[in-house]
Design an enzyme around this catalytic site. Structure first.
Site, PDB file in Angstrom:
ATOM      1  CG  ASP A 103      -2.255   0.492   1.021  1.00 14.10           C
ATOM      2  OD1 ASP A 103      -2.380   1.615   0.507  1.00 14.10           O
ATOM      3  OD2 ASP A 103      -3.221  -0.211   1.363  1.00 14.10           O
ATOM      4  CG  ASP A 131      -4.304   5.536   1.356  1.00 16.22           C
ATOM      5  OD1 ASP A 131      -5.239   4.766   1.574  1.00 16.22           O
ATOM      6  OD2 ASP A 131      -4.120   6.597   2.002  1.00 16.22           O
ATOM      7  CD  GLU A 184      -8.884   5.209  -1.090  1.00 10.75           C
ATOM      8  OE1 GLU A 184      -9.758   4.849  -0.309  1.00 10.75           O
ATOM      9  OE2 GLU A 184      -7.880   5.850  -0.714  1.00 10.75           O
ATOM     10  CG  HIS A 239      -9.018  -1.455   4.127  1.00 13.16           C
ATOM     11  ND1 HIS A 239      -8.872  -1.297   2.765  1.00 13.16           N
ATOM     12  CD2 HIS A 239      -8.501  -0.330   4.678  1.00 13.16           C
ATOM     13  CE1 HIS A 239      -8.299  -0.140   2.509  1.00 13.16           C
ATOM     14  NE2 HIS A 239      -8.055   0.472   3.656  1.00 13.16           N
ATOM     15  CG  ASP A 240     -11.158   2.149   3.597  1.00 13.83           C
ATOM     16  OD1 ASP A 240     -10.688   2.012   4.741  1.00 13.83           O
ATOM     17  OD2 ASP A 240     -10.503   2.598   2.638  1.00 13.83           O
TER      18      ASP A 240
HETATM   19  C1  GLC Z   1      -7.697   5.328   2.385  1.00 15.33           C
HETATM   20  C2  GLC Z   1      -7.589   4.040   3.136  1.00 15.33           C
HETATM   21  C3  GLC Z   1      -8.225   4.202   4.474  1.00 15.33           C
HETATM   22  C4  GLC Z   1      -7.494   5.284   5.215  1.00 15.33           C
HETATM   23  C5  GLC Z   1      -7.391   6.567   4.399  1.00 15.33           C
HETATM   24  C6  GLC Z   1      -6.343   7.456   4.960  1.00 15.33           C
HETATM   25  O1  GLC Z   1      -9.008   5.690   2.145  1.00 15.33           O
HETATM   26  O2  GLC Z   1      -8.139   2.998   2.393  1.00 15.33           O
HETATM   27  O3  GLC Z   1      -8.248   3.011   5.209  1.00 15.33           O
HETATM   28  O4  GLC Z   1      -8.172   5.564   6.407  1.00 15.33           O
HETATM   29  O5  GLC Z   1      -7.025   6.335   3.064  1.00 15.33           O
HETATM   30  O6  GLC Z   1      -5.068   6.948   4.696  1.00 15.33           O
END
Ligand code: GLC
Ligand code: CA
Length: 555
Positions: free
Chosen positions: A98, A199, A256, A328-329
């Site tokens: 990640d 991320d 993402e 995971h979110d």
């Molecule tokens: C992304 C991750 C999440 C995290 C956020 C801040 O959305 O997937 O889990 O809280 O970034 O890094």
């Protein structure tokens, strides 16, 4: 479309903290992942994405990194990481880490130095601005609630954090910082990583005026998304990053990316895009509300279908989306996308059928393949996640009772996906011999991998069949590259599409409801490749699908 090594791969996301603990401390570790590589290989997985395993104070579960060059001792050592890379390679598997570079941890050396001397070299690594009177520089809200600015003690200066205050945003305008990041990326790629999941990347470009926007909640603040609408020029950063890092290594990258502009899609994932792929979050946004989780509307089958169709058609000629039903979110997909009371073996298989036959790179989230569901949290104290705690407060503020607020956040909480993997029916689901860091879902005696591994009718076996079909020499080209063509759109609660390849056409039909549906059907010579029921009724120009029946036909 030029073929790439990752086009035909199946990916799997591991949330290391909750996957498999091997030393009894209640926290999953790298050794646990190494031990389960054969399980993943057997499932058919090629690419593994690890949520962050770098050193971290875990304010946001590892998404707050204090040292990019080391493994957090909770997860193991760099030797373990090297072993994981080597063991994966032996099995023809690829590892992604990640890449969290919008922000770091407030415990990172850079930020510690910036605090000591906000006007010095390291102050430039962050966004530090004077307050306005005794107020922050502007009214931006952080994604996790409250102001996105935090005052530096003893000064009237504030630093920007779009996430938690322990996650200061890195200043991408600073070339020195950018080069530090590229150096780190190359260091990992040289080690043998196949690429990265990237991320929160849309956030790296800010609207540098740092001015107020009209508030969108009663707290007088505005969501960071508003600011992003006005932030121009992210492409320059992304192009530079690609050229100085990923491209040289032919790395696979999946970003993402929320809040992007449609006309920019080609820049992101086109032939010459900044990334290999981006996640398709379209269905996750259905029913979302600016006010908070308490105001979300449930997803209907028609909305799910229409949303998926839109995003697939939009990208058809551009590039590959990474398809997910959960991560995971998010809450567990089967609990979220299947109407209440109808989540069962058939409907889970239906969602899986669609997920693995759409165009794009499928990402399976750990536990999805065994049908793990949302957890019933008994109290807010059982919840660890920082964003759930904030949404709980938001719901209370909106006038809900504590019981109601708990019910609301339980539905959407990220911790639904973070409860430990259910390996077997022994204590703690075989995840740990110690105290698990997060509650184990009480349904682990019914839902676990051991129950399903030797049962050819299990969901796990069904996932394997779907993945095998994707890799079948006869159908591979069609599933990977075949054109996506929606069909039966005029029928409610039916999600169906063709995948048209050069010499094969597949028809996928999913009956997204708890009653039968009869459809006209004109394909004479067809072959049933996948079916989540034992039989399929076809005659006289019609096809009848049972509740939540899903089929893949070679027509
Ligand atoms: C992304 C991750 C999440 C995290 C956020 C801040 O959305 O997937 O889990 O809280 O970034 O890094
Ligand atoms: Ca452990």
């Amino acid at each position: 479309m030029k073929k790439k090594w990752w086009h035909d791969k199946v990916a799997y996301q591991i949330y290391p903290k909750s996957f498999k603990d091997t030393n009894g401390d209640g926290i999953g570790d790298l050794r646990g992942i190494i031990n389960q590589l054969d399980y993943l290989k057997d499932l058919g997985v090629d690419i593994i994405w690890l949520s962050p395993v770098y050193c971290s104070p875990f304010v946001d579960q590892g998404y707050d990194i204090s040292d990019y060059y080391n493994i957090d001792p909770k997860f193991g050592t760099m030797e373990d990481m090297d072993e994981l890379l080597a063991e994966a390679k032996k099995r023809n598997m690829y590892i992604l880490m990640d890449l969290v570079v919008n922000h770091c941890s407030d415990k990172h050396e850079w930020f510690q130095k910036a605090l000591q001397d906000p006007d010095g070299e390291y102050g430039q690594y962050f966004y530090i601005r004077e307050g306005k009177g005794d107020k922050p520089p502007c009214n931006w809200r952080s994604y996790f609630g409250g102001s996105a600015w935090e005052r530096i003690p003893g000064t009237n200066k504030y630093y920007l954090h779009l996430f938690a205050k322990e996650q200061p945003d890195l200043n991408w305008e600073n070339e020195k910082l950018r080069n530090e990041i590229y150096k780190m990326i190359n260091w990992w790629l040289d080690k043998g990583l196949a690429g990265f999941r990237i991320d929160a990347i849309i956030n790296i470009k800010k609207d540098l005026r740092f001015e107020d926007f009209p508030p969108d909640r009663e707290d007088g603040l505005c969501s960071p998304g508003k600011m992003l609408e006005h932030a121009k020029g992210i492409g320059d950063f992304l192009k530079e990053m690609r050229d100085k890092t990923f491209r040289k290594h032919d790395a696979f990258t999946v970003a993402e990316l929320f809040n992007y502009k449609e006309e920019e899609l080609r820049n992101y994932i086109g032939e010459d895009g900044y990334f290999s792929s981006i996640f398709d979050f379209s269905t996750h946004l259905i029913g979302a509300s600016e006010k908070g989780w308490y105001d979300r509307k449930p997803v209907t089958p028609n909305a799910y279908r229409d949303t998926i169709f839109r995003s697939k058609l939009e990208t058809e000629d551009i590039g590959f989306l990474a398809n997910i039903i959960e991560n995971h979110d998010e809450p567990r997909g089967v609990s979220y996308y299947i109407p209440e009371g109808e989540c069962n073996d058939k409907s889970k298989k239906m969602l899986a059928t669609v997920h693995l036959t759409l165009k794009g790179i499928p990402f399976i989230y750990q536990g999805q393949e065994i049908g793990m569901t949302n957890n019933e949290f008994e109290s807010i104290d059982e919840i660890d996640d920082i964003s759930t705690k904030d949404e709980y407060k938001v719901a209370l503020k909106a006038g809900y009772s504590p019981e109601e607020a708990l019910k609301i956040v339980s539905k959407y909480s990220r911790d639904n996906a973070r409860t430990p993997f259910q390996w077997d029916d022994s204590e703690n689901a075989g995840f740990t011999t110690g105290n698990p860091w997060l509650v184990v879902n009480k349904n682990y005696r019914e839902i676990n991998a051991k129950n399903q591994i030797n049962d050819e009718n299990s969901l796990l076996s069904y996932y394997k069949k779907l993945i095998r079909l994707r890799k079948n020499e006869e159908y591979k080209e069609t599933i990977v590259y075949g054109e996506f063509v929606p069909v039966y759109r005029e029928y409610n609660n039916v999600l169906a599409f063709y995948r048209k390849g050069e010499d094969k056409t597949l028809l996928i039909i999913a009956n997204y409801q708890s009653k039968d549906i009869e459809l006209p059907f004109l394909h004479q010579n067809n072959k049933v490749l996948i079916n989540n029921y034992d039989s399929l009724k076809m005659d006289d120009g019609t096809i009848v699908l049972k509740p939540y029946q899903a089929v893949v036909l070679d027509v």
